[in-house]
Design an enzyme around this catalytic site. Sequence first.
Site, mmCIF file in Angstrom:
data_model
loop_
_atom_site.group_PDB
_atom_site.id
_atom_site.type_symbol
_atom_site.label_atom_id
_atom_site.label_comp_id
_atom_site.label_asym_id
_atom_site.label_seq_id
_atom_site.Cartn_x
_atom_site.Cartn_y
_atom_site.Cartn_z
ATOM 1 N N SER A 1 67.577 52.552 -13.986
ATOM 2 C CA SER A 1 68.459 52.407 -12.820
ATOM 3 C C SER A 1 67.805 51.739 -11.607
ATOM 4 O O SER A 1 68.483 50.937 -10.924
ATOM 5 C CB SER A 1 69.064 53.763 -12.435
ATOM 6 O OG SER A 1 68.053 54.696 -12.113
ATOM 7 N N SER B 1 86.617 25.917 -17.311
ATOM 8 C CA SER B 1 87.742 25.994 -18.240
ATOM 9 C C SER B 1 88.370 24.627 -18.463
ATOM 10 O O SER B 1 88.781 23.959 -17.510
ATOM 11 C CB SER B 1 88.816 26.950 -17.711
ATOM 12 O OG SER B 1 89.961 26.929 -18.547
ATOM 13 N N ARG C 1 91.115 24.240 -19.671
ATOM 14 C CA ARG C 1 92.552 24.335 -19.397
ATOM 15 C C ARG C 1 92.880 23.560 -18.133
ATOM 16 O O ARG C 1 94.005 23.086 -17.968
ATOM 17 C CB ARG C 1 92.977 25.797 -19.194
ATOM 18 C CG ARG C 1 92.963 26.656 -20.439
ATOM 19 C CD ARG C 1 93.642 27.980 -20.154
ATOM 20 N NE ARG C 1 95.066 27.796 -19.859
ATOM 21 C CZ ARG C 1 95.847 28.718 -19.291
ATOM 22 N NH1 ARG C 1 95.322 29.878 -18.926
ATOM 23 N NH2 ARG C 1 97.112 28.472 -19.074
ATOM 24 N N ARG D 1 67.010 37.983 -27.065
ATOM 25 C CA ARG D 1 67.155 36.576 -27.439
ATOM 26 C C ARG D 1 65.839 35.818 -27.560
ATOM 27 O O ARG D 1 65.823 34.692 -28.056
ATOM 28 C CB ARG D 1 68.080 35.878 -26.429
ATOM 29 C CG ARG D 1 69.503 36.431 -26.422
ATOM 30 C CD ARG D 1 70.173 36.289 -27.778
ATOM 31 N NE ARG D 1 71.498 36.892 -27.791
ATOM 32 C CZ ARG D 1 72.341 36.818 -28.815
ATOM 33 N NH1 ARG D 1 71.993 36.163 -29.908
ATOM 34 N NH2 ARG D 1 73.527 37.401 -28.757
#
Length: 232
Positions: free
Chosen positions: A62, A96, A98, A197
Site C-alpha cells: 500500500s 479510437s 471510431r 512482462r
Amino acid sequence: MKIAKQSVELIDFMGDDIFIVNAAGVSFVNESGFMIDKDGNRSVNEKDQKLLSYLANHNHWSPFAHTSLQFRIKAPIFVARQLVKHQVGGVWNEVSRRYVDDEPEFFFPDVWRGKPENAKQGSSGVVENIWWIPEDSYYSVQGGVKEITQYSLNRYKRMIQEGVAPEQARMILPQNTMTEWIWTGSLYFFARVCNLRLDPHAQEETREIASLIAKSIPKEFEHSWKVLVKGE
C-alpha cells in the site's frame, strides 16, 4: 506506408521514495529523516532504504500505491491487447479509430521467430526468410506481410473516401496497426506489470514495452523500483 517502432514516454509523475517512506511511517506517526544532496534534491537515508526493502520483501504494497505515473505508449494492436489485461490499479485511455481516420502506422518485427516445439505459446529461434507461393515464386516473409498490409491499407483508404464510417472501415486493418494510449497507475502497479512482462517467457514485443517503462521510471523512485522489480 508509415512504419513505426514501439515507444514509451513518461508524461508526468507524483511522489518519490520519501513519499513512500512517509506513507508507511504514518502508522507510527513517523517521517523520513531524508537527506538533501548538493543539487537540492532529497534522497532516502540508509534507514529508509532498509524500510523500503522490508516493505517490498514482505508484500506491504500500500505505501507504494500512493504514487502515480503517467505514460504515453505506442505499440501494435496485438501487443496492446496483451497489456490491457493489467486492469487492477491502472487507468487506460486509447486512441479510437471510431473517431480518427488519418493514415495509420504499422509495426514490422526485425526477425520472424519460430514456433517452440514443447509449448502452446511463445517462440524459439528464427524462421527461414522464405515463403512458398503456389505461383512458383518465392517471397521473403517480411515482404509478404508488407504486401498484405499495404493491400489492407489501400482498401481502408478507399472505404473512407467512399464515405464508409471509420468505426466500420477499421475492421479490415491488420493487428500490426499501431495504436497509442495513456496509461496511468501507481509505482506498485507498473512494478507488477514489469515483473510479469519482463519474464523470459513473455512475448518479446511486450518485454520491450516493459523494458522501456522500466527505463523511464524517474530517478526519484530509484530505491523503491530497485526493491520492487526483480532483476532490474
